[in-house]
Design an enzyme around this catalytic site. Sequence first.
Site, PDB file in Angstrom:
ATOM      1  N   LYS A   1      82.346 -66.451  48.408  1.00  0.00           N
ATOM      2  CA  LYS A   1      82.435 -64.743  48.350  1.00  0.00           C
ATOM      3  C   LYS A   1      83.147 -64.306  47.174  1.00  0.00           C
ATOM      4  O   LYS A   1      82.247 -63.375  46.761  1.00  0.00           O
ATOM      5  CB  LYS A   1      83.452 -64.328  49.635  1.00  0.00           C
ATOM      6  CG  LYS A   1      82.995 -64.700  50.912  1.00  0.00           C
ATOM      7  CD  LYS A   1      84.275 -64.267  51.743  1.00  0.00           C
ATOM      8  CE  LYS A   1      85.411 -64.586  51.781  1.00  0.00           C
ATOM      9  NZ  LYS A   1      86.036 -66.130  51.829  1.00  0.00           N
TER      10      LYS A   1
ATOM     11  N   ARG B   1      95.655 -72.940  43.215  1.00  0.00           N
ATOM     12  CA  ARG B   1      96.092 -72.003  43.845  1.00  0.00           C
ATOM     13  C   ARG B   1      97.003 -72.645  44.942  1.00  0.00           C
ATOM     14  O   ARG B   1      96.933 -73.416  45.535  1.00  0.00           O
ATOM     15  CB  ARG B   1      95.043 -71.152  44.754  1.00  0.00           C
ATOM     16  CG  ARG B   1      94.690 -69.854  43.799  1.00  0.00           C
ATOM     17  CD  ARG B   1      93.427 -69.091  44.508  1.00  0.00           C
ATOM     18  NE  ARG B   1      93.493 -68.905  45.984  1.00  0.00           N
ATOM     19  CZ  ARG B   1      92.695 -68.232  46.738  1.00  0.00           C
ATOM     20  NH1 ARG B   1      91.676 -67.840  46.001  1.00  0.00           N
ATOM     21  NH2 ARG B   1      92.433 -67.930  47.970  1.00  0.00           N
TER      22      ARG B   1
ATOM     23  N   ARG C   1      94.206 -71.975  56.799  1.00  0.00           N
ATOM     24  CA  ARG C   1      93.351 -70.838  56.932  1.00  0.00           C
ATOM     25  C   ARG C   1      92.034 -70.976  57.381  1.00  0.00           C
ATOM     26  O   ARG C   1      91.404 -70.137  57.827  1.00  0.00           O
ATOM     27  CB  ARG C   1      92.885 -70.812  55.260  1.00  0.00           C
ATOM     28  CG  ARG C   1      94.235 -70.405  54.408  1.00  0.00           C
ATOM     29  CD  ARG C   1      94.167 -71.162  52.968  1.00  0.00           C
ATOM     30  NE  ARG C   1      92.970 -70.267  52.295  1.00  0.00           N
ATOM     31  CZ  ARG C   1      92.537 -70.556  51.141  1.00  0.00           C
ATOM     32  NH1 ARG C   1      92.856 -71.764  50.576  1.00  0.00           N
ATOM     33  NH2 ARG C   1      91.654 -69.908  50.511  1.00  0.00           N
TER      34      ARG C   1
ATOM     35  N   ARG D   1      89.016 -76.703  43.617  1.00  0.00           N
ATOM     36  CA  ARG D   1      88.992 -75.432  42.906  1.00  0.00           C
ATOM     37  C   ARG D   1      90.122 -75.464  41.775  1.00  0.00           C
ATOM     38  O   ARG D   1      91.217 -75.621  42.237  1.00  0.00           O
ATOM     39  CB  ARG D   1      88.988 -74.206  43.951  1.00  0.00           C
ATOM     40  CG  ARG D   1      89.009 -72.973  43.086  1.00  0.00           C
ATOM     41  CD  ARG D   1      88.678 -71.833  43.823  1.00  0.00           C
ATOM     42  NE  ARG D   1      89.856 -71.694  45.167  1.00  0.00           N
ATOM     43  CZ  ARG D   1      89.769 -70.731  46.001  1.00  0.00           C
ATOM     44  NH1 ARG D   1      88.588 -69.678  45.909  1.00  0.00           N
ATOM     45  NH2 ARG D   1      90.511 -70.418  46.614  1.00  0.00           N
TER      46      ARG D   1
ATOM     47  N   ARG E   1      89.049 -58.608  57.647  1.00  0.00           N
ATOM     48  CA  ARG E   1      89.565 -60.103  58.076  1.00  0.00           C
ATOM     49  C   ARG E   1      89.621 -60.124  59.477  1.00  0.00           C
ATOM     50  O   ARG E   1      90.131 -61.210  59.965  1.00  0.00           O
ATOM     51  CB  ARG E   1      90.445 -60.637  57.345  1.00  0.00           C
ATOM     52  CG  ARG E   1      90.223 -61.842  56.500  1.00  0.00           C
ATOM     53  CD  ARG E   1      91.438 -62.130  55.597  1.00  0.00           C
ATOM     54  NE  ARG E   1      91.444 -63.347  55.139  1.00  0.00           N
ATOM     55  CZ  ARG E   1      90.949 -63.669  53.950  1.00  0.00           C
ATOM     56  NH1 ARG E   1      90.460 -62.668  53.121  1.00  0.00           N
ATOM     57  NH2 ARG E   1      90.847 -64.875  53.468  1.00  0.00           N
TER      58      ARG E   1
HETATM   59  P1  AP5 Z   1      84.924 -69.039  45.783  1.00  0.00           P
HETATM   60  O1  AP5 Z   1      84.008 -68.120  45.323  1.00  0.00           O
HETATM   61  O2  AP5 Z   1      86.573 -68.688  45.549  1.00  0.00           O
HETATM   62  O3  AP5 Z   1      85.163 -68.862  47.727  1.00  0.00           O
HETATM   63  P2  AP5 Z   1      85.830 -67.745  48.330  1.00  0.00           P
HETATM   64  O4  AP5 Z   1      84.868 -67.699  49.619  1.00  0.00           O
HETATM   65  O5  AP5 Z   1      85.879 -66.373  47.729  1.00  0.00           O
HETATM   66  O6  AP5 Z   1      87.213 -68.406  48.703  1.00  0.00           O
HETATM   67  P3  AP5 Z   1      88.596 -68.161  48.792  1.00  0.00           P
HETATM   68  O7  AP5 Z   1      89.643 -69.091  48.733  1.00  0.00           O
HETATM   69  O8  AP5 Z   1      89.021 -67.035  47.578  1.00  0.00           O
HETATM   70  O9  AP5 Z   1      88.551 -67.071  50.100  1.00  0.00           O
HETATM   71  P4  AP5 Z   1      89.842 -66.767  51.126  1.00  0.00           P
HETATM   72  O10 AP5 Z   1      88.894 -65.554  51.801  1.00  0.00           O
HETATM   73  O11 AP5 Z   1      90.576 -67.771  51.827  1.00  0.00           O
HETATM   74  O12 AP5 Z   1      90.891 -66.013  50.004  1.00  0.00           O
HETATM   75  P5  AP5 Z   1      91.351 -64.562  49.508  1.00  0.00           P
HETATM   76  O13 AP5 Z   1      91.768 -64.390  48.102  1.00  0.00           O
HETATM   77  O14 AP5 Z   1      90.406 -63.549  50.101  1.00  0.00           O
HETATM   78  O15 AP5 Z   1      84.660 -70.463  45.692  1.00  0.00           O
HETATM   79  C1  AP5 Z   1      85.546 -71.518  46.131  1.00  0.00           C
HETATM   80  C2  AP5 Z   1      85.283 -72.864  45.385  1.00  0.00           C
HETATM   81  O16 AP5 Z   1      83.589 -73.238  45.571  1.00  0.00           O
HETATM   82  C3  AP5 Z   1      85.311 -72.513  43.794  1.00  0.00           C
HETATM   83  O17 AP5 Z   1      85.847 -73.601  43.075  1.00  0.00           O
HETATM   84  C4  AP5 Z   1      83.763 -72.346  43.295  1.00  0.00           C
HETATM   85  O18 AP5 Z   1      83.625 -72.462  41.937  1.00  0.00           O
HETATM   86  C5  AP5 Z   1      83.120 -73.271  44.537  1.00  0.00           C
HETATM   87  N1  AP5 Z   1      81.889 -72.625  44.667  1.00  0.00           N
HETATM   88  C6  AP5 Z   1      81.425 -71.171  44.916  1.00  0.00           C
HETATM   89  N2  AP5 Z   1      80.192 -71.200  45.156  1.00  0.00           N
HETATM   90  C7  AP5 Z   1      79.740 -72.784  45.158  1.00  0.00           C
HETATM   91  C8  AP5 Z   1      78.280 -73.071  45.389  1.00  0.00           C
HETATM   92  N3  AP5 Z   1      77.304 -72.188  45.884  1.00  0.00           N
HETATM   93  N4  AP5 Z   1      78.069 -74.477  45.389  1.00  0.00           N
HETATM   94  C9  AP5 Z   1      79.067 -75.105  44.957  1.00  0.00           C
HETATM   95  N5  AP5 Z   1      80.528 -74.681  44.618  1.00  0.00           N
HETATM   96  C10 AP5 Z   1      80.446 -73.399  44.987  1.00  0.00           C
HETATM   97  O19 AP5 Z   1      92.837 -64.781  50.468  1.00  0.00           O
HETATM   98  C11 AP5 Z   1      93.799 -65.441  50.275  1.00  0.00           C
HETATM   99  C12 AP5 Z   1      94.946 -65.178  51.298  1.00  0.00           C
HETATM  100  O20 AP5 Z   1      95.197 -63.470  50.871  1.00  0.00           O
HETATM  101  C13 AP5 Z   1      94.516 -65.194  52.646  1.00  0.00           C
HETATM  102  O21 AP5 Z   1      94.778 -66.651  53.218  1.00  0.00           O
HETATM  103  C14 AP5 Z   1      95.652 -64.130  53.310  1.00  0.00           C
HETATM  104  O22 AP5 Z   1      96.945 -64.621  53.525  1.00  0.00           O
HETATM  105  C15 AP5 Z   1      95.499 -62.946  52.487  1.00  0.00           C
HETATM  106  N6  AP5 Z   1      94.513 -62.154  52.507  1.00  0.00           N
HETATM  107  C16 AP5 Z   1      93.519 -61.664  51.770  1.00  0.00           C
HETATM  108  N7  AP5 Z   1      92.517 -60.710  52.095  1.00  0.00           N
HETATM  109  C17 AP5 Z   1      93.394 -60.301  53.528  1.00  0.00           C
HETATM  110  C18 AP5 Z   1      93.224 -59.389  54.421  1.00  0.00           C
HETATM  111  N8  AP5 Z   1      91.858 -58.644  54.397  1.00  0.00           N
HETATM  112  N9  AP5 Z   1      93.799 -59.379  55.515  1.00  0.00           N
HETATM  113  C19 AP5 Z   1      95.088 -60.199  55.605  1.00  0.00           C
HETATM  114  N10 AP5 Z   1      95.325 -61.001  54.649  1.00  0.00           N
HETATM  115  C20 AP5 Z   1      94.633 -61.151  53.552  1.00  0.00           C
END
Ligand code: AP5
Length: 213
Positions: free
Chosen positions: A13, A160, A171, A127, A88
């Site tokens: 994403k 991270r 997660r 990552r 979420r």
């Molecule tokens: P990446 O693009 O980073 O994937 P992502 O889906 O963004 O993964 P995240 O881990 O950032 O998502 P998340 O939803 O858990 O984290 P968030 O920061 O929102 O890609 C991942 C890896 O794959 C990278 O190495 C990339 O290079 C590789 N890749 C990408 N595309 C690829 C492809 N096509 N092929 C191969 N490799 C590829 O949330 C973190 C924490 O914050 C949560 O756990 C929670 O505690 C809190 N939080 C955030 N938002 C909320 C909310 N709305 N409500 C409550 N808590 C929240």
Amino acid sequence: MIVVLLGPPGSGKGTQAKRLSSERHWPQLSTGDMLRTAISKGTQVGLEAKALMDKGSLVPDSVVVRLIAERTEDADCKAGFVLDGFPRNAAQAEALDLMLSRMNRKVDRAVLFEISDQELVIRLSGRRTCIKCGAMFHLDHAQPKNPGICDACGSALIQRDDDHPDVIKKRLEVYHQQTEPVVGFYARQEKLKTVDARRKSSEVSAELHKALS
Ligand code: AP5
């Protein structure tokens, strides 16, 4: 256009939101990035969020809804924006609809990134993220030119805190229990499209553009 990117942790994403943001000039609104900024600044929100994020749990709805409500009032959100990691759970999805309806706006499209849990564990554990500009790399398939150094800005790459195996597992559980119902929420509104997130990043991007057309 207001676009919601939905999908499990590691499904790409953030990668696609950044790309879409630079191609279409819509800001990327990532609650995860906003919370990590709050942590690095040592604000009260950051202090409360860190313990929950490190465990893989969700931060309270009131906190993230306020972050998004404030950000969507900024001038650069007028033409549209990409939501990455929000909503979420069902309560956040309802809060978003209410917030937007008060501004005479609405979510136009929700796009689900489909991929298996096994693939996600590989992606997340490999990552590496730039400590300064947030650029993302992967130990196997998106290596930086110089190990441990960001190609974009030359700063250090880190793992991270929530990309360790036990937290990744938690997660994914939280995603299946709390975030998957949001998929049905947008399907019922007939706004849902899906992309095959297992494909190469450029191919996912092409599918995403198709989903938005
Ligand atoms: P990446 O693009 O980073 O994937 P992502 O889906 O963004 O993964 P995240 O881990 O950032 O998502 P998340 O939803 O858990 O984290 P968030 O920061 O929102 O890609 C991942 C890896 O794959 C990278 O190495 C990339 O290079 C590789 N890749 C990408 N595309 C690829 C492809 N096509 N092929 C191969 N490799 C590829 O949330 C973190 C924490 O914050 C949560 O756990 C929670 O505690 C809190 N939080 C955030 N938002 C909320 C909310 N709305 N409500 C409550 N808590 C929240």
